[in-house]
Design a protein around this motif. Structure first.
Motif, short mmCIF file in Angstrom:
data_model
loop_
_atom_site.label_atom_id
_atom_site.label_comp_id
_atom_site.label_asym_id
_atom_site.label_seq_id
_atom_site.Cartn_x
_atom_site.Cartn_y
_atom_site.Cartn_z
N LEU A 196 -7.50 28.99 -36.20
CA LEU A 196 -8.88 28.88 -36.61
C LEU A 196 -9.32 30.36 -36.96
O LEU A 196 -10.25 30.44 -37.95
N PHE A 197 -9.00 31.29 -36.11
CA PHE A 197 -9.35 32.67 -36.40
C PHE A 197 -8.80 33.20 -37.82
O PHE A 197 -9.63 33.69 -38.67
N LEU A 198 -7.60 32.76 -38.25
CA LEU A 198 -7.09 33.25 -39.51
C LEU A 198 -7.74 32.51 -40.63
O LEU A 198 -7.98 33.00 -41.60
N MET A 199 -7.88 31.03 -40.64
CA MET A 199 -8.76 30.16 -41.36
C MET A 199 -10.18 30.53 -41.71
O MET A 199 -10.46 31.00 -42.88
N ILE A 200 -10.76 31.17 -40.55
CA ILE A 200 -12.12 31.82 -40.96
C ILE A 200 -12.17 33.00 -41.68
O ILE A 200 -12.79 33.04 -42.68
N ALA A 205 -17.48 26.59 -34.03
CA ALA A 205 -16.48 25.41 -34.35
C ALA A 205 -15.79 25.04 -33.12
O ALA A 205 -15.51 23.67 -33.08
N VAL A 206 -15.60 25.74 -32.05
CA VAL A 206 -14.70 25.23 -30.80
C VAL A 206 -15.97 24.18 -29.99
O VAL A 206 -15.36 23.33 -29.44
N ASN A 207 -17.24 24.78 -29.99
CA ASN A 207 -18.13 24.08 -29.62
C ASN A 207 -18.35 22.50 -29.73
O ASN A 207 -18.56 21.71 -29.20
N ARG A 208 -18.22 22.45 -31.15
CA ARG A 208 -18.51 21.46 -32.04
C ARG A 208 -17.33 20.21 -32.03
O ARG A 208 -17.30 19.15 -32.10
N TRP A 209 -16.24 21.10 -32.38
CA TRP A 209 -14.98 20.39 -32.77
C TRP A 209 -13.71 20.76 -31.83
O TRP A 209 -12.43 20.28 -32.39
N ARG A 234 -18.87 34.20 -34.63
CA ARG A 234 -19.87 33.17 -34.39
C ARG A 234 -19.29 32.16 -34.94
O ARG A 234 -19.83 30.97 -34.16
N LEU A 235 -18.77 32.14 -35.95
CA LEU A 235 -18.10 30.56 -36.44
C LEU A 235 -17.12 30.16 -35.56
O LEU A 235 -17.04 28.97 -35.33
N MET A 236 -16.02 30.73 -34.85
CA MET A 236 -15.17 30.31 -33.89
C MET A 236 -16.04 29.69 -32.99
O MET A 236 -15.47 28.62 -32.11
N LEU A 265 -16.07 44.80 -40.22
CA LEU A 265 -16.96 44.76 -39.17
C LEU A 265 -17.87 43.45 -39.19
O LEU A 265 -17.76 42.58 -38.26
N VAL A 266 -18.49 43.26 -40.39
CA VAL A 266 -19.59 42.18 -40.64
C VAL A 266 -18.37 40.80 -40.80
O VAL A 266 -18.88 39.75 -40.20
N GLY A 267 -17.26 40.92 -41.02
CA GLY A 267 -16.38 39.75 -41.19
C GLY A 267 -15.96 39.42 -39.55
O GLY A 267 -15.96 38.12 -39.40
N LEU A 268 -15.78 40.32 -38.97
CA LEU A 268 -15.35 39.85 -37.41
C LEU A 268 -16.45 39.39 -36.62
O LEU A 268 -16.42 38.57 -36.06
#
Length: 426
Positions: A334-338, A313-317, A308-310, A300-303
């Motif tokens: 990107l989802f798998l990497m994070i 990352a998409v907004n910035r890069w 948030r990180l996706m 739950l915390v991970g998702l």
């Protein structure tokens, strides 16, 4: 920007690899503290000189491969994004079919195939290493068969994840992570229920314990702990490895304790009963269900963090990564990497909890059997069979060990013996 990100990624990976090479081969001290020298935990008392040398060599190389493999996976997903391969997979899928579900399957098979090819060299090196040190007895064809089974299982799992995840993303761009977690709960439990009877038999043959005299002893031990007798199985592993193992798997009516046949061949009955008592402790203390609860909380915390990180990352890069929006299927690498990064970062916590549970199970086995000699002999033989370090480096223990080190396990039994002697004298 894309070239700069890729260059930074490669440099970071090289520096990371050099650090762990230096740490494992030159900095880390695996010698025993002086107070344990000459004790039953001292490998010099139960391994010969050649075994000691091979244990150190094999452990260092194997640990280095572990630390190199996971970040290599991140670098691969980054390359897939920066090189536009994720976009190419989507394009090929769109050209192949007009049906969305088939397009998703085609995208997933391409990503799974490229990941398989990219990670195959490291997998083969790991197989060759265990083969050269006589840990693995598996033929190349048998190993390749297992790799291909892994490929199709990974594809099937990934296909379900992609299909459901991106449907949720398009339905709710702000709450998809929560809905994905809610759906993952029954899915995870269903997979765990099926694993012993559907997935595991794809790799090995399982059958009830053949040795009926040993079975009677185990059943007697199980009855003391109120554990169903039908949950003890053996598995044919001798054609694949010389290592020893026993474990608990499955949930509900499919839960079972499994013994490798190598364990049955290398250990005597008293040592096997000690292992059985250890595995029974996981039932008695509900470790499996505690582990499931912990996994679900962590996911739950991970998702949420992935969500948030996706977005960040998409907004910035997003332009450099060639991802127009988070809910576009091109963002899946990107989802798998994070997610992989978060699992790696959180592994010290999950390993710490696992080590605590395993230490509790060891204590339970000692008290249940009262056979400290069998416990010590078991752990010494496990070290010999797997060429494992008795006192591994700190970072290896933190990131790799879901069990206490052999130093901790054997010394705990010795401390128990001393404690019992003091009590008897009083």
């Amino acid at each position: 920007m894309a070239r700069k990100i890729g260059l930074y990624g490669i440099i970071a990976y090289i520096l990371y690899g050099l650090f762990f090479y230096w740490y494992l081969f030159y900095f880390a001290d695996t010698s025993l503290p002086f107070e344990y020298e000459g004790s039953k935990a001292d490998p010099a008392t139960f391994l010969n000189g050649r075994e000691l040398m091979l244990s150190e060599e094999y452990s260092k190389i194997r640990n280095l491969l572990f630390f190199l493999s996971t970040p290599f996976e991140w670098l691969f997903y980054l390359f897939v994004l920066l090189a536009g391969l994720s976009g190419a997979f989507k394009k090929w899928a769109g050209q192949s079919s007009k049906y969305k579900i088939i397009q998703t399957a085609i995208y997933t098979i391409w990503l799974t195939f490229f990941a398989f090819v990219a990670t195959f060299p490291l997998s083969y090196i790991s197989y060759s290493l265990s083969k050269s040190y006589n840990i693995s007895t598996q033929s190349f064809s048998s190993w390749m068969k297992d790799e291909l089974i892994d490929f199709w299982i990974n594809f099937g799992t990934m296909f379900i994840i992609v299909a459901v995840l991106y449907w949720l993303m398009k339905k709710s761009q702000k709450r998809w992570w929560l809905y994905a977690w809610l759906l993952s709960v029954p899915f995870t439990l269903f997979v765990m229920f099926l694993q012993p009877v559907v997935i595991d038999p794809l790799y090995n043959d399982f059958y009830p314990l053949k040795d009926k005299q040993l079975e009677a002893k185990i059943l007697e031990l199980a009855s003391e702990a109120n554990i169903p007798s039908e949950h003890v199985f053996e598995v044919n592993m001798a054609e694949k490895t010389n290592a020893l193992n026993a474990y608990v798997t499955g949930i509900g009516s499919n839960s079972r304790i499994v013994l490798w046949d190598t364990t049955l061949n290398r250990l005597n009955d008293e040592q096997i009963l000690f292992i059985m008592a250890h595995e029974m402790a996981h039932y008695v203390e509900k470790h499996l269900y505690i582990g499931i609860a912990g996994y679900l909380l962590l996911s739950l915390v991970g998702l949420y963090l992935t969500y948030r990180l996706m977005n960040y990352a998409v907004n910035r890069w997003g332009e450099a990564l060639k991802i127009p929006a988070v809910h576009d299927i091109r963002s899946f690498p990107l989802f798998l990497m994070i997610l992989s990064m978060l699992l790696f970062v959180s592994s010290p916590v999950s390993n710490f909890v696992s080590r605590y549970q395993e230490m509790r199970a060891d204590r339970y086995a000692i008290e249940m059997t009262g056979n400290t000699e069998a416990g010590i002999g078991t752990f010494q033989e496990l070290s010999r069979a797997g060429l494992s370090q008795v006192n591994p480096p700190l970072l290896v223990k933190i990131f790799r060990y879901g069990h206490p080190t052999m130093l901790e396990r054997i010394s705990m039994i010795e401390e128990y013996e001393i404690e019992k002697m003091r009590q008897s004298e009083e």
